[in-house]
Write an enzyme that holds these catalytic residues in place. Sequence first.
Site, PDB file in Angstrom:
ATOM      1  N   GLY A  18      50.303  23.698  46.453  1.00  0.00           N
ATOM      2  CA  GLY A  18      51.357  24.200  47.319  1.00  0.00           C
ATOM      3  C   GLY A  18      50.930  24.445  48.748  1.00  0.00           C
ATOM      4  N   GLY A  20      48.997  22.277  50.470  1.00  0.00           N
ATOM      5  CA  GLY A  20      48.648  21.009  51.089  1.00  0.00           C
ATOM      6  C   GLY A  20      49.792  20.387  51.863  1.00  0.00           C
ATOM      7  N   LEU A  21      49.564  19.202  52.348  1.00  0.00           N
ATOM      8  CA  LEU A  21      50.527  18.486  53.181  1.00  0.00           C
ATOM      9  C   LEU A  21      51.880  18.321  52.487  1.00  0.00           C
ATOM     10  CD1 LEU A  21      51.434  16.589  55.507  1.00  0.00           C
ATOM     11  CD2 LEU A  21      50.185  14.751  54.355  1.00  0.00           C
ATOM     12  N   VAL A  22      51.884  17.748  51.290  1.00  0.00           N
ATOM     13  CA  VAL A  22      53.135  17.504  50.586  1.00  0.00           C
ATOM     14  C   VAL A  22      53.714  18.816  50.065  1.00  0.00           C
ATOM     15  CG1 VAL A  22      54.246  16.246  48.700  1.00  0.00           C
ATOM     16  CG2 VAL A  22      52.368  15.187  49.957  1.00  0.00           C
ATOM     17  N   SER A 118      49.064   7.898  44.451  1.00  0.00           N
ATOM     18  CA  SER A 118      48.692   7.408  45.766  1.00  0.00           C
ATOM     19  C   SER A 118      48.767   5.892  45.781  1.00  0.00           C
ATOM     20  CB  SER A 118      47.267   7.864  46.110  1.00  0.00           C
ATOM     21  OG  SER A 118      46.810   7.222  47.288  1.00  0.00           O
ATOM     22  N   SER A 119      49.082   5.342  46.935  1.00  0.00           N
ATOM     23  CA  SER A 119      49.163   3.884  47.040  1.00  0.00           C
ATOM     24  C   SER A 119      47.800   3.222  46.890  1.00  0.00           C
ATOM     25  CB  SER A 119      49.785   3.482  48.381  1.00  0.00           C
ATOM     26  OG  SER A 119      49.024   4.003  49.454  1.00  0.00           O
ATOM     27  N   CYS A 120      46.713   3.993  47.044  1.00  0.00           N
ATOM     28  CA  CYS A 120      45.376   3.407  46.922  1.00  0.00           C
ATOM     29  C   CYS A 120      45.030   3.060  45.477  1.00  0.00           C
ATOM     30  CB  CYS A 120      44.319   4.340  47.496  1.00  0.00           C
ATOM     31  SG  CYS A 120      44.008   5.823  46.516  1.00  0.00           S
ATOM     32  N   LYS A 151      43.532   8.927  39.844  1.00  0.00           N
ATOM     33  CA  LYS A 151      44.976   8.958  40.038  1.00  0.00           C
ATOM     34  C   LYS A 151      45.674   7.922  39.156  1.00  0.00           C
ATOM     35  CE  LYS A 151      46.035  12.123  43.094  1.00  0.00           C
ATOM     36  NZ  LYS A 151      47.040  13.169  42.826  1.00  0.00           N
ATOM     37  N   PRO A 174      53.810   7.912  46.755  1.00  0.00           N
ATOM     38  CA  PRO A 174      54.212   7.906  48.169  1.00  0.00           C
ATOM     39  C   PRO A 174      53.258   7.039  48.990  1.00  0.00           C
ATOM     40  CG  PRO A 174      52.999   9.896  47.698  1.00  0.00           C
ATOM     41  CD  PRO A 174      53.115   9.143  46.391  1.00  0.00           C
ATOM     42  N   ASN A 176      51.796   6.304  53.135  1.00  0.00           N
ATOM     43  CA  ASN A 176      51.724   6.700  54.542  1.00  0.00           C
ATOM     44  C   ASN A 176      52.275   8.099  54.780  1.00  0.00           C
ATOM     45  OD1 ASN A 176      50.617   4.205  55.257  1.00  0.00           O
ATOM     46  ND2 ASN A 176      52.634   3.282  55.429  1.00  0.00           N
ATOM     47  N   HIS A 190      42.352  11.330  56.781  1.00  0.00           N
ATOM     48  CA  HIS A 190      42.831   9.958  56.711  1.00  0.00           C
ATOM     49  C   HIS A 190      43.016   9.412  58.128  1.00  0.00           C
ATOM     50  CE1 HIS A 190      43.988  11.357  52.604  1.00  0.00           C
ATOM     51  NE2 HIS A 190      43.498  10.168  52.311  1.00  0.00           N
TER      52      HIS A 190
END
Length: 207
Positions: A18, A20-22, A118-120, A151, A174, A176, A190
Amino acid sequence: MAAETTLDAQRVILVTGGGGLVGKGVQHCIEDLGEKRDNETWIFCTSRDCDLADLASTRALFAKYKPTHVLHLAALVGGLYANLSRNLDFFRVNMQMNDNVLLVAHENNVNKVVSCLSSCIFPDKITYPIDETKLHDGPPHDSNFGYSYAKRMVEVLNRGYNVQHGRQYVGVIPTNVFGPHDNFHLYNSHVIPGLMHKIYLRKRSGW
């Protein structure tokens, strides 16, 4: 089997990560933009509240708040330099966190868990355009293989809980993501927040 819920049933939504960024973005929508419904109680927890890599600590968190739904955003994250130097750490810690959260959610009959991937996690060598059906078609990029595989295994865990126990555990991927409350460290962030920090420093120096 998963507990039955209706749209007007009381919901306790536990958000891991909670701080963090998102997580902060979700909290902004819920608390500042009026997205909270009357039957919802939102709990935003951070690493100060619980060590999700520790099973006992995770069980204590769930016992305290008794969530009906979980938004799992917590992760050990970092930029390129951090991943290159600590791939094993990123794999082990994130695997422990993800396994603990989903296991304890199952133990507490949590109706639904949405995990942030993550897209990675997609294969490094892949034909575009890509979608979730190509997730396991090859290894991820070597630079962050630890984080990526951890992930990616969330999808495997979700599938297992669904097939074996009928759970509604899913993941979203998500791309970017950046903004307020991001990590702007010059070496551990990043690309975009790190670049923003460098531009800020150059501008401050009169460039």
